[in-house]
Write an enzyme that holds these catalytic residues in place. Structure first.
Site, PDB file in Angstrom:
ATOM      1  N   GLY A 239       0.874  -1.150  -0.033  1.00 14.61           N
ATOM      2  CA  GLY A 239       0.122   0.096   0.199  1.00 14.61           C
ATOM      3  C   GLY A 239       0.895   1.331  -0.106  1.00 14.61           C
ATOM      4  N   SER A 240       0.318   2.411   0.481  1.00 13.06           N
ATOM      5  CA  SER A 240       1.065   3.597   0.462  1.00 13.06           C
ATOM      6  C   SER A 240       2.095   3.654   1.357  1.00 13.06           C
ATOM      7  CB  SER A 240      -0.118   4.827   0.742  1.00 13.06           C
ATOM      8  OG  SER A 240      -0.492   4.548   1.966  1.00 13.06           O
ATOM      9  N   GLY A 244       2.426   2.121   5.173  1.00  7.55           N
ATOM     10  CA  GLY A 244       3.513   1.212   5.338  1.00  7.55           C
ATOM     11  C   GLY A 244       4.414   1.725   6.838  1.00  7.55           C
ATOM     12  N   GLU A 261       5.803  -3.427   0.840  1.00  8.75           N
ATOM     13  CA  GLU A 261       5.743  -3.086  -0.526  1.00  8.75           C
ATOM     14  C   GLU A 261       5.028  -1.887  -0.812  1.00  8.75           C
ATOM     15  OE1 GLU A 261       7.293  -4.611  -2.757  1.00  8.75           O
ATOM     16  OE2 GLU A 261       7.546  -6.658  -2.070  1.00  8.75           O
ATOM     17  N   CYS A 295       1.928   0.446  -8.757  1.00  6.52           N
ATOM     18  CA  CYS A 295       2.940   1.226  -7.895  1.00  6.52           C
ATOM     19  C   CYS A 295       3.982   1.395  -9.104  1.00  6.52           C
ATOM     20  CB  CYS A 295       3.273  -0.157  -7.049  1.00  6.52           C
ATOM     21  SG  CYS A 295       3.384  -1.551  -7.685  1.00  6.52           S
TER      22      CYS A 295
END
Ligand code: NAD
Length: 504
Positions: A239-240, A244, A261, A295
């Site tokens: 995610g963002s 994170g 990630e 991403c």
């Protein structure tokens, strides 16, 4: 009801808690999933509450005790069956991905194919979870490493790859001997439920219910419970960067492991000697594909001064003629953004870019039709602008110029994120320089290929604020296991390491 919803076993109201089969009537709020194509509701999900969460974890933990004892190649047979079911349901699942998330059907099919590919990879891996053997410094001693399952792990996924990101984690973790709890994005709960329906059938057949479990719930409630849960040794989260940071901190506080990630801010460098037709196609796909919501989407391009003017003109023409529309219709190349909030973020970013002195070269607005459609946008900007330094999850491409390769590499590295990067060149020197220690600082660095569209065979992930995690191929499986070093003495003496004496 659309055919693909029926084929995938989705109903008007679905349970959002999968433990051993579905938990009937979970206690959380009802969540309505809307299609960004028209804004209409697709179906409802009854979300998990805290007590459903406990039911799910209990099922996964109980299964772990048994699952870890099945030999890895036998675990691989279950993963093979999941891969085969995904093959069988590729078309309806791809349509659901397009309908719920907005990517075009060809990309939806590509996403399900990626899940199938990682299942195949994991089946092979189930016979290759190798440990090393070392030479002991002591006589008649044997030293080696082995890899053991970790336990029940948590998988938190983003909306933009609602099937594949789960599969990268789940297929590998399953052959490693872990069981798992999946918390999908609340923007794409139906994709998760459709996948869980497939898993439920396979788990029943192979008597392993509890191996793959699901909790649909808010990040701030169920998500927080999962990341703070000491029973969960690993949280793999996609995610963002903001999410994170939160998850990384919470998991580190309890000394758990996290595999992060996170967001990217990916760039392409185009040298004067590049094949410009290839560069143009790669940039167009990288920046407009998935409506800029990968991403690995291309967010910045650095063009050599000598080719910049003509290249930008060609790119603007390509942007102005790209077919935008229903992602399920043949011929569409750009579908909608995921929701109204995403459009608002894009418009705010463009307003900020303008206020920082950037110039919009094309696009910049909504498309005049029902649904969450926007015009892919090209902006002339500077790398040090605040907005360029951020990842805006939208089809905005910042264009910049450079004179020397050193300058271009410094600009490409000059952001906080470090996921994907690429150079287009026909020079061996430039490509080697770009891939060297003094080149790209990203987890992924490509030559004459764009930033987006990775294969599953390599380890996938990025550096700096992208989080440092690696998933999918290569030796990424090691994140899902615990390493044990064993030294075995078959002599009749007890020599100590480093020649230490302790004679009593
Ligand atoms: P997001 O950060 O809004 O949400 C991701 C997931 O985290 C969701 O399931 C959400 O519910 C959950 N979450 C949020 N807060 C949480 C909390 N406190 N505890 C537990 N869970 C929590 O991201 P998004 O909008 O769904 O996805 C887009 C982002 O994901 C982009 O930044 C993109 O670059 C990134 N992404 C990265 C990769 C990669 O492999 N590096 C892949 C896909 C997407």
């Amino acid at each position: 009801m659309r055919d693909f919803l029926r084929d995938l076993g989705l109903s008007g109201v679905n349970s959002g808690a999968g433990a051993r089969g579905w938990v009937e009537n979970p206690g959380g709020d009802e969540l309505t999933s809307l299609t960004p194509v028209t804004g209409e509701p697709i179906a409802k999900v009854r979300q998990a509450d805290e007590s459903d969460y406990e039911t799910v974890i209990a099922a996964a933990q109980e299964r772990f005790v048994e699952w870890r004892m099945r030999p890895a190649p036998i675990r691989g047979e279950v993963v093979r069956a999941i891969g085969n079911e995904l093959r069988k349901h590729k078309r309806p699942l791809a349509k659901l991905v397009s309908w719920e998330m907005g990517k075009i059907l060809s990309e939806g099919e590509g996403e399900v194919q990626e899940a199938i590919d990682i299942a195949d990879f994991a089946v092979g891996l189930s016979r290759q979870l190798y440990g090393l053997t070392m030479h002991s410094e002591r006589e008649r001693h044997r030293m080696y490493e082995q890899w053991h399952p970790l336990g029940t792990i948590g998988i938190v996924t983003a909306f933009n790859f609602p099937v594949a990101v789960w599969a990268w984690n789940a297929m590998i973790a399953a052959v490693c001997g872990d069981t798992m709890v999946w918390k999908p994005s609340s923007k794409t709960p139906l994709c998760a439920i459709a996948v869980q329906n497939i898993c439920n059938r396979v788990m029943k057949e192979y008597d392993c219910e509890g191996l793959f479990t699901l909790v649909v719930g808010r990040g701030s409630t169920i998500g927080e419970k999962l990341i703070n849960d000491e029973r969960i040794p690993l949280i793999s989260a996609t995610g963002s960067c903001r999410m994170g940071r939160r998850i990384g901190e919470a998991v580190a506080r309890r000394l758990g492991r996290s595999l992060l990630e996170l967001g990217g801010n990916n760039a392409v460098i185009v040298e004067a000697d590049a094949n410009l037709d290839m560069a143009l196609r790669a940039i167009a796909f990288g920046a407009m594909g998935t409506t800029g919501q990968r991403c690995t989407s291309t967010r910045r391009i650095f063009l050599h001064k000598s080719i910049a003017k003509d290249f930008v003109e060609r790119l603007v023409r390509a942007y102005e003629s790209v077919p935008i529309g229903d992602p399920l219709e043949a011929g569409t190349l750009v579908g909608p953004m995921v929701d109204e909030g995403a459009i608002e973020d894009m418009m705010n970013a463009l307003a900020q870019a303008k206020s920082e002195g950037a110039e919009i070269l094309c696009g910049g607005g909504r498309v005049d039709r029902k649904g969450c459609f926007v015009q892919p946008t090209i902006v002339r900007a500077r790398n040090d602008m605040k907005i360029v330094q951020e990842e805006t999850f939208a089809p905005i491409l910042y264009v910049m110029e450079y004179e020397t390769l050193d300058e271009a590499i410094a600009l490409q590295n000059g952001v906080r994120q470090g996921l994907s990067s690429s150079i287009f060149t026909s020079s061996m020197y430039s490509s080697e320089r770009f891939l060297s220690h003094e080149g790209s600082d990203c987890g992924i660095a490509n030559v004459n290929i764009g930033t987006s569209g990775a294969e599953i065979g390599g380890a996938f992930g990025g550096e700096k604020e992208t989080g440092g995690g690696r998933e999918a191929g290569s030796d990424s499986w090691k994140a899902y296991m615990r390493r044990q070093t064993n030294t075995l003495n078959w002599s009749t003496d007890l020599p100590l390491a480093q020649g230490v004496h302790f004679d009593i």
